[in-house]
Design a protein around this motif. Structure first.
Motif, short mmCIF file in Angstrom:
data_model
loop_
_atom_site.label_atom_id
_atom_site.label_comp_id
_atom_site.label_asym_id
_atom_site.label_seq_id
_atom_site.Cartn_x
_atom_site.Cartn_y
_atom_site.Cartn_z
N ALA A 64 4.75 3.74 4.03
CA ALA A 64 4.05 3.66 5.32
C ALA A 64 5.00 3.20 6.42
CB ALA A 64 2.86 2.71 5.21
N ALA A 65 5.82 2.19 6.13
CA ALA A 65 6.77 1.69 7.13
C ALA A 65 7.86 2.72 7.41
CB ALA A 65 7.38 0.38 6.65
N GLU A 79 1.36 2.69 23.40
CA GLU A 79 0.79 3.38 22.25
C GLU A 79 0.90 2.51 21.00
OE1 GLU A 79 1.45 8.09 23.25
OE2 GLU A 79 3.07 7.02 22.23
N LEU A 80 0.00 2.75 20.06
CA LEU A 80 0.01 2.05 18.77
C LEU A 80 -0.10 3.10 17.67
CD1 LEU A 80 -1.72 -1.26 17.85
CD2 LEU A 80 -1.64 0.62 16.22
N VAL A 122 -0.26 0.67 4.74
CA VAL A 122 -0.52 1.00 6.15
C VAL A 122 0.51 0.28 7.01
CG1 VAL A 122 -2.17 0.88 8.07
CG2 VAL A 122 -3.00 1.25 5.72
N CYS A 123 1.00 0.97 8.01
CA CYS A 123 1.87 0.36 9.02
C CYS A 123 1.26 0.59 10.39
CB CYS A 123 3.28 0.95 8.96
SG CYS A 123 4.42 0.20 10.16
N LEU A 124 1.09 -0.48 11.13
CA LEU A 124 0.65 -0.41 12.53
C LEU A 124 1.84 -0.80 13.39
CD1 LEU A 124 -2.82 -2.21 12.22
CD2 LEU A 124 -2.32 0.24 11.99
N LEU A 125 2.33 0.13 14.17
CA LEU A 125 3.50 -0.10 15.00
C LEU A 125 3.15 0.04 16.47
CD1 LEU A 125 6.58 -0.57 15.21
CD2 LEU A 125 6.85 1.93 15.07
N ARG A 131 4.85 -5.10 14.78
CA ARG A 131 4.62 -4.28 13.59
C ARG A 131 3.87 -5.09 12.54
NH1 ARG A 131 8.82 -1.89 9.12
NH2 ARG A 131 8.62 -4.04 8.40
N VAL A 132 2.88 -4.44 11.93
CA VAL A 132 2.13 -5.04 10.83
C VAL A 132 2.14 -4.05 9.67
CG1 VAL A 132 -0.09 -5.94 10.05
CG2 VAL A 132 0.63 -6.30 12.42
#
Length: 207
Positions: A64-65, A79-80, A122-125, A131-132
């Motif tokens: 994901a990352a 943006e995310l 999951v990666c939230l950037l 980043r999570v």
């Protein structure tokens, strides 16, 4: 084109980032839409190999990352990005997407009559650099299957784009899955309860 659910449950505000989903999975798109989120889809080819020393959740989070890193240079500050990768693990063996129908049959023969784990990383950037990365696990129990049942599924459904060669939402999920320990949506490809929680923490969504 941005996708959004009718009568969105998510309050709009110009200060919240625009969501970008980097996935070709129709299941992930549907889950985000069902959450009431508006988002844009972006696609590109990303290598899905991973270091051999990684195991289980480490693999899902790494992929994901890794996907997010490929999109990062083009991400705007407002943006995310959401990236995800789902893997099936039988003990410590990672069963990714089968290369062909024969491999799909072999994978399902290994899974039948046994329990296995599904991990979605999951990666939230965020465009501002935050980043999570996280993952969720679901244990899936399969009843014993006949070769005829396995071959029927492989021949009539689409197992080649699914980790472990099956989709829990498909026919085989209805006839083979006897019990789940964890999130059903995680098996579909996105732990939406965790995604929502992290998006709220990041200030990306709210009611």
């Amino acid at each position: 084109m941005p996708l959004s659910a009718p009568d969105s449950l998510v309050s709009s505000t110009s200060r919240r980032p625009r969501l970008v989903l980097a996935s070709n999975s129709p299941r992930r798109r549907q889950l985000l839409t069902d959450l009431g989120l508006s988002y844009q889809v972006r696609l590109r080819e990303v290598d899905e190999s991973f270091p051999a020393h990684l195991v289980r959740a480490e693999v899902a989070e790494y992929l994901a990352a890794h996907k997010a890193a490929a999109y990062a240079p083009d991400l705007a500050p407002d943006e995310l990005l959401i990236t995800a990768d789902t893997i099936v693990c039988l003990e410590n063996d990672v069963l990714n997407k089968p290369a062909d129908a024969a491999e799909a049959v072999r994978m399902l023969q290994r899974l039948q009559g046994r329990a296995h784990e599904v991990y979605t990383g999951v990666c939230l950037l965020h465009g501002d650099g935050r980043r999570v990365v996280f993952s969720d696990q679901t244990r899936v129990h399969f009843r014993p299957l006949t070769l005829a049942e396995i071959e029927h599924y492989v021949a009539h459904y689409s197992p080649l784009d699914k980790a472990g060669a099956y989709g829990a939402q498909d026919w085989i999920g209805m006839v083979a899955v006897t019990r789940l320990e964890g999130s059903y949506f995680n098996v579909m490809g996105l732990p939406v309860h965790r995604v929502w929680e992290e998006l709220v923490t990041l200030g990306a969504v709210g009611l």
